[in-house]
Design a protein around this motif. Sequence first.
Motif, PDB file in Angstrom:
ATOM      1  N   ILE A  50      47.692  41.935  48.425  1.00  0.00           N
ATOM      2  CA  ILE A  50      46.255  41.678  48.213  1.00  0.00           C
ATOM      3  C   ILE A  50      45.623  42.866  47.501  1.00  0.00           C
ATOM      4  O   ILE A  50      44.836  42.702  46.556  1.00  0.00           O
TER       5      ILE A  50
ATOM      6  N   TYR B 297      51.502  33.598  52.100  1.00  0.00           N
ATOM      7  CA  TYR B 297      51.967  33.843  50.732  1.00  0.00           C
ATOM      8  C   TYR B 297      51.788  32.643  49.810  1.00  0.00           C
ATOM      9  O   TYR B 297      52.015  32.741  48.615  1.00  0.00           O
TER      10      TYR B 297
ATOM     11  N   MET C  10      49.531  33.496  47.044  1.00  0.00           N
ATOM     12  CA  MET C  10      49.649  34.813  46.432  1.00  0.00           C
ATOM     13  C   MET C  10      50.342  34.707  45.077  1.00  0.00           C
ATOM     14  O   MET C  10      51.476  34.249  44.998  1.00  0.00           O
TER      15      MET C  10
END
Lengths: 372, 354, 153
Positions: free
Chosen positions: B281, B126, B129
């Motif tokens: 994603i 993460y 992200m």
Amino acid sequence: MKEDSAQDFITEEYLLNMGPQHPATHGVLRLVLRMDGENILDLVPDLGYLHRGFEKIAENRTYKQFLPFTDRLDYLAGMFNNHVYCLAVEKLLKITVPPRAEYIRVLVSELNRIASHLVWFGPFAMDLGAITPFLYAFREREMIIDLLESVSGQRLTYSYFRIGGVAQDLPDDFIVQAKAFCEYFKPKVDEYDTLLSKNIIFIKRTKNIGVLPKELAIDYGCSGPVLRGSGVAYDVRKNEPYSVYKDLSFDIPVGTIGDSLDRYNVRIEEMRQSVRIIEQVLEKLPGGEIMAAVPKVVKPAPGEAYARIEAPRGDFGFFIVSDGSDKPYRLKIRAPSFSNLSVLPELVKGLKISDVLAVFGSIDIVLGDVDR
Amino acid sequence: MITVCVSYMFNLVSLFDLISNLLLNVWMNIGLPVILFELIKKFVVAGVMFGLLSVTVMFLIWLERRICARFQSRVGPNRVGFQGFLQPVADAIKLLAKENIVPQDADRLVHFLAPPIVFTAAFTAYLCMPFGPGLIALDINLGILYIFSITTLGVMGILLAGWGSNNKYSLLGGMRSVAQIVSYEIPLILSVLGVVMLTNTLKITEIVDAQKSFFDWFIFRQPLAFIIYLIAGTAELNRTPFDIPEAESELTGGYHTEYSGIRFSMFFLAEFTNMFMVSAIATSIFLGGWHGFGFLPPYVWFFVKCFAVVFLLIWFRWTFPRMRFDQLMDLGWKALTPLAFVNIFLTGIMIFIK
Amino acid sequence: MTTQEIIRKISGRFPTVETTIIDGENALNVLTDKDAIVQLCAFIKNELGYDYLQFLTCIDRLDKLEIHYHLYAYASQGTIIVKTSVERVGGKIQSVAALWKAADWHEREAYDLFGVVFEGHPGLRRILLEEDFVGHPLLKDFKGKNVVVLPKI
């Protein structure tokens, strides 16, 4: 070069124990698999974990006392066990059962057949990884169980049949509720089709898996949906009618090549046919007595009798030898699951470990029935 | 005041900057070095992200159980807390209190190492992200590559778990898992490659920024890639119909058969974290990331889209039967990988024509 | 093929075999000597078409052990019950597992519960009881520690 690398790469066969505690063996069956990676070389079933020695118990119980034991044989289809036992004893006693009792017997048996097939359907889907059908199947089964409970007072081990008839008459609103159930259930089977039977993954998992040719099925003494899935249109209800099946119209679904999918389809169709039978019985249900005149102490004349019926798992029979006393001299239970299971090693050779479940589930055994 | 609050709601980064600057001023006044502040800030960010993710995953577990209950005409957990929100917390406490059983013949070190590896791999992904504009811990150039490589590390843990348990079922599960994840990694990355070719970058924030308006979303420009990604992503997650490494009816749970207590909960949390990762994603690359339709803060849009994908994954899981191992390989190598190549080829032609 | 024809065929081939009709059913009792069992069964299976071995069981008659083979023909839907007998203890008989594969497990069961040894069986061992079980429980004189004989009513 190539040979060298093949020699360096040593592979070994190994034994894998499936059960007696394994989520997919549906009870306490132990399968010993000889495996090469994911492929199965050999399978040996090891039974007896649920052996309770009913045949010995029967020799020490009176004919009436043994009736509740029969429920525990194929515990998913208690009515059938009662039925075939009563048939065998009635044959020994030469008793004719009143027509109303016969119709009630068929009625509850067919309801029980649907319930039993639902308990096969759900776990079979679960073995293949689909969990939702399991809960759908149990939702419908619950209704049948409620119906049977209202008749017999029990939810699983009914002991509803008596030698010479049934224990009590149907409750007042039973017919209405049974009709309502039939109406409710018919679209549900189509729902199962949409959910599972037509699913491409499901078809890929079961088609051409565990092909059981006709001759082999007969040779191994398979019966019921396993035999019919292989294309033999044999049903004890049709070919050697007992009770009132002669007066009822229904079809025998038959498979073509005898793979898991065929056996699956046969059972799904049998549920539909059972609904048909139930509807006819509800229409035709005659009035009158529910018990024949049966002596207080059942003491059949010396002799032997074999009765068999079409249970959800196949050809279910009781062979009773009487010596004139109040207890069976010898009682042999011909359990359909026992013979059906014996074909399993033949079916899974060369398949993958996942296929064992697709085949094993489609054979549908109950360990209470196999081990007795 | 309200407008200020709302503007901060929409722009969390400036809020964070504000707080951080305030704290920094205090820090400087005390006379401590700035570098220490920066270090502590990194830890705090990591902690906050970990907490946020844990809460999200807890919510995800609750969501899955409730949704699947609805699919199965059940009610699902609804007793602990409002509508059963606290059920995962209760489960976690139960798992923490349980005995940590290690099989007698297990390779103790390997058995011990496996869950943390899976867990760490799932959570560290993460780092790259973006949850919203600027809401990213580490905006590196190779963002996508980093995420895919880190998530794949998890398979190491699974293999170790399978091997270390010294159980044939676990070993089979571990082997299956490696074979499956390695084969599906290829179509997964290839499917994303089409988007990378169009945007000319591996940086996730830039890919997201390339999808500002609704019709710029790459799901419309790369529909085939999205489908391949979704299938391969489900396979990466070991979820039905690709849950053969776990396959509770075949392998009695596969690689985590021999785990209990906190180590089992690590596998469990990692599974759901990965699930959210795959959705994140998909959201960032195909569904426009945080770009929404106004009226909600961008990070809320991001989560809304993520949960839409999560819902799809849950739907898959509770509908389909499980595939067989060789069928899975067939699908991966004979269908998805060639299709992904076709997709790249078509994308290349498109770029060339333009 | 009527029942009479079947009786004629069997007694034509095996003169010593005793055949009786069971009333009201399409079924026959066939009494035979244990030495002829395989030939008789092979004849019944291959030439009369009784392809389905429903089950195989024993009855402890105290002086001998009766073995019943319930055979069924899918084509003619008739039943033949082949009956033979062996000694109660240490009885031996030829296996029919080569004729019907179904006999495999049923013979194992009979061995398990009655102690009849089926010669030529592919793998004769206990099937329902554990391997180290002592005795054969369905014999009338079996004394297990858990067997309680109830009083006669």
